[in-house]
Design an enzyme around this catalytic site. Structure first.
Site, PDB file in Angstrom:
ATOM      1  NE  ARG A  54      -1.593  -2.367   2.895  1.00  0.00           N
ATOM      2  CZ  ARG A  54      -1.801  -3.659   2.638  1.00  0.00           C
ATOM      3  NH1 ARG A  54      -2.939  -4.051   2.149  1.00  0.00           N
ATOM      4  NH2 ARG A  54      -0.878  -4.557   2.920  1.00  0.00           N
ATOM      5  CB  THR A  55       3.374   2.531   2.376  1.00  0.00           C
ATOM      6  OG1 THR A  55       2.572   2.027   3.446  1.00  0.00           O
ATOM      7  CG2 THR A  55       3.941   3.876   2.748  1.00  0.00           C
ATOM      8  CE  LYS A  82      27.469  -4.513  -5.879  1.00  0.00           C
ATOM      9  NZ  LYS A  82      27.724  -3.560  -6.958  1.00  0.00           N
ATOM     10  NE  ARG A 104       6.933   0.650   5.114  1.00  0.00           N
ATOM     11  CZ  ARG A 104       5.715   0.118   5.060  1.00  0.00           C
ATOM     12  NH1 ARG A 104       5.550  -1.138   4.683  1.00  0.00           N
ATOM     13  NH2 ARG A 104       4.658   0.834   5.368  1.00  0.00           N
ATOM     14  CG  HIS A 132       3.139   3.879   8.660  1.00  0.00           C
ATOM     15  ND1 HIS A 132       3.302   4.743   7.590  1.00  0.00           N
ATOM     16  CD2 HIS A 132       2.684   2.712   8.134  1.00  0.00           C
ATOM     17  CE1 HIS A 132       2.958   4.102   6.467  1.00  0.00           C
ATOM     18  NE2 HIS A 132       2.582   2.883   6.775  1.00  0.00           N
TER      19      HIS A 132
HETATM   20  N1   CP Z   1      -0.421  -0.103   5.938  1.00  0.00           N
HETATM   21  C1   CP Z   1       0.768  -0.345   5.368  1.00  0.00           C
HETATM   22  O1   CP Z   1       1.770   0.279   5.699  1.00  0.00           O
HETATM   23  O2   CP Z   1       0.758  -1.318   4.403  1.00  0.00           O
HETATM   24  P1   CP Z   1       2.051  -1.753   3.557  1.00  0.00           P
HETATM   25  O3   CP Z   1       3.011  -2.407   4.526  1.00  0.00           O
HETATM   26  O4   CP Z   1       1.518  -2.703   2.525  1.00  0.00           O
HETATM   27  O5   CP Z   1       2.645  -0.522   2.962  1.00  0.00           O
END
Ligand code: CP
Length: 304
Positions: A54-55, A82, A104, A132
């Site tokens: 999603r993100t 590496k 992320r 998040h």
């Molecule tokens: N909600 C969420 O962060 O989903 P993903 O891990 O699929 O990005």
């Protein structure tokens, strides 16, 4: 705002400004040609050290709807295998031309560290168990669309709170917007300290099922050890799962949220995930508009 790393320092005014812009972006996305030229010439770096559906995809869609180019980095297949460091990787992406980085990472604080090394805005798209923020914003937008406001809403967040960056970001954002949050989990899936968290705690979903406006479910994060502290999955479901029977006991105005990915049959029954008052796909849809709004805010841009 230079970066978006956490919801802890966002006021109701900050949050509302982003949500209002996200409403405008949702209108853009509803147009026959869902695109504006506002970020033409900018390049957004999607820097993902941990899996995402999603993100990552909604940031990509959001950047493209604003006419920005995107550049995707995944740690698998990169020169980090590496021995290249996180700092050298970030500086390399900046030198190649990233004007903004969406990060992320599995480590708490990784996005914050990168924001200290580079001269471009950084958005935390999830750092370990910590934060998040765009997830909390899209959840707030979904609830505002449904209820008109968040002030006074009773929100129960149920599941693996200990390992959940979504829970942390939501607790502070929802509280700032006036919602009353109750965390519902076994003691082993709660943080070791809740000092400074504006929440109540319950230890059985039945304590909140009839009184909550929003049932926000979280999966058990096996990749962070959540499954090791739950001795029996059937027992977990019996105390914390949103079954169809429990859904039937919830108020007719209440809604169900889940950030995804869902583990159907554990924290959420299949029938509940598909039910009329499940807003799971609205959350996903709103992720695009919210991420457009956050990028515009960080670029200090105004769309046409
Ligand atoms: N909600 C969420 O962060 O989903 P993903 O891990 O699929 O990005």
């Amino acid at each position: 705002m230079n970066h978006l790393l956490s919801t802890e320092y966002l006021s109701a005014t900050d949050l509302t400004r982003i949500l209002n812009m996200a409403d405008e972006m949702a209108e853009v996305l509803d147009r026959p040609i869902p695109k504006v030229p506002t970020l033409r010439g900018k390049t957004v770096g999607l820097v993902f050290f941990e899996n995402s559906t999603r993100t990552r995809l909604s940031f990509e869609r959001a950047a493209k709807a604003l006419s920005a180019d995107t550049m995707t980095f995944g740690s698998q297949g990169s020169s980090m295998t590496k021995g290249e460091s996180l700092r050298d990787t970030a500086l390399t992406l900046e030198a190649i031309g990233a004007d903004l980085m969406v990060v992320r990472h599995y480590a708490v604080g990784a996005a914050h560290r990168i924001s200290e090394w580079v001269d471009v805005p950084v958005i935390n798209a999830g750092d370990g168990t910590n934060q998040h923020p765009t997830q909390a914003l899209l959840d707030a937008l979904t609830l505002r669309q449904r209820f008109g406001k968040l002030d006074g809403l009773a929100v129960a967040i149920v599941g693996d709170i200990r390992h959940s960056r979504v829970a942390r970001s939501n607790v502070f954002a929802l509280n700032a917007l006036g919602a009353e949050v109750t965390l519902v989990a076994p003691a082993t899936l709660l943080p070791t300290s809740l000092e400074g968290w504006p929440v109540k705690v319950a230890y059985h979903i039945d304590e909140v099922v009839e009184d909550t406006d929003v049932m926000y479910l979280l999966r058990i994060q096996a990749e962070r050890g959540g499954d090791q502290v739950v001795p029996s999955l059937p027992e977990y479901v019996s105390r914390f799962g949103l079954t169809e029977q429990r859904y039937a006991r919830m108020s007719g105005d209440s809604v169900v949220l889940h950030p995804g990915p869902m583990n159907r049959g554990v924290e959420i029954a299949h029938g509940v995930a598909e039910a009329e008052r499940s807003l799971v796909l609205s959350q996903v849809r709103n992720g695009v508009a919210v991420r457009m709004a956050v990028m515009l805010t960080l670029f200090g841009a105004h769309h046409d």
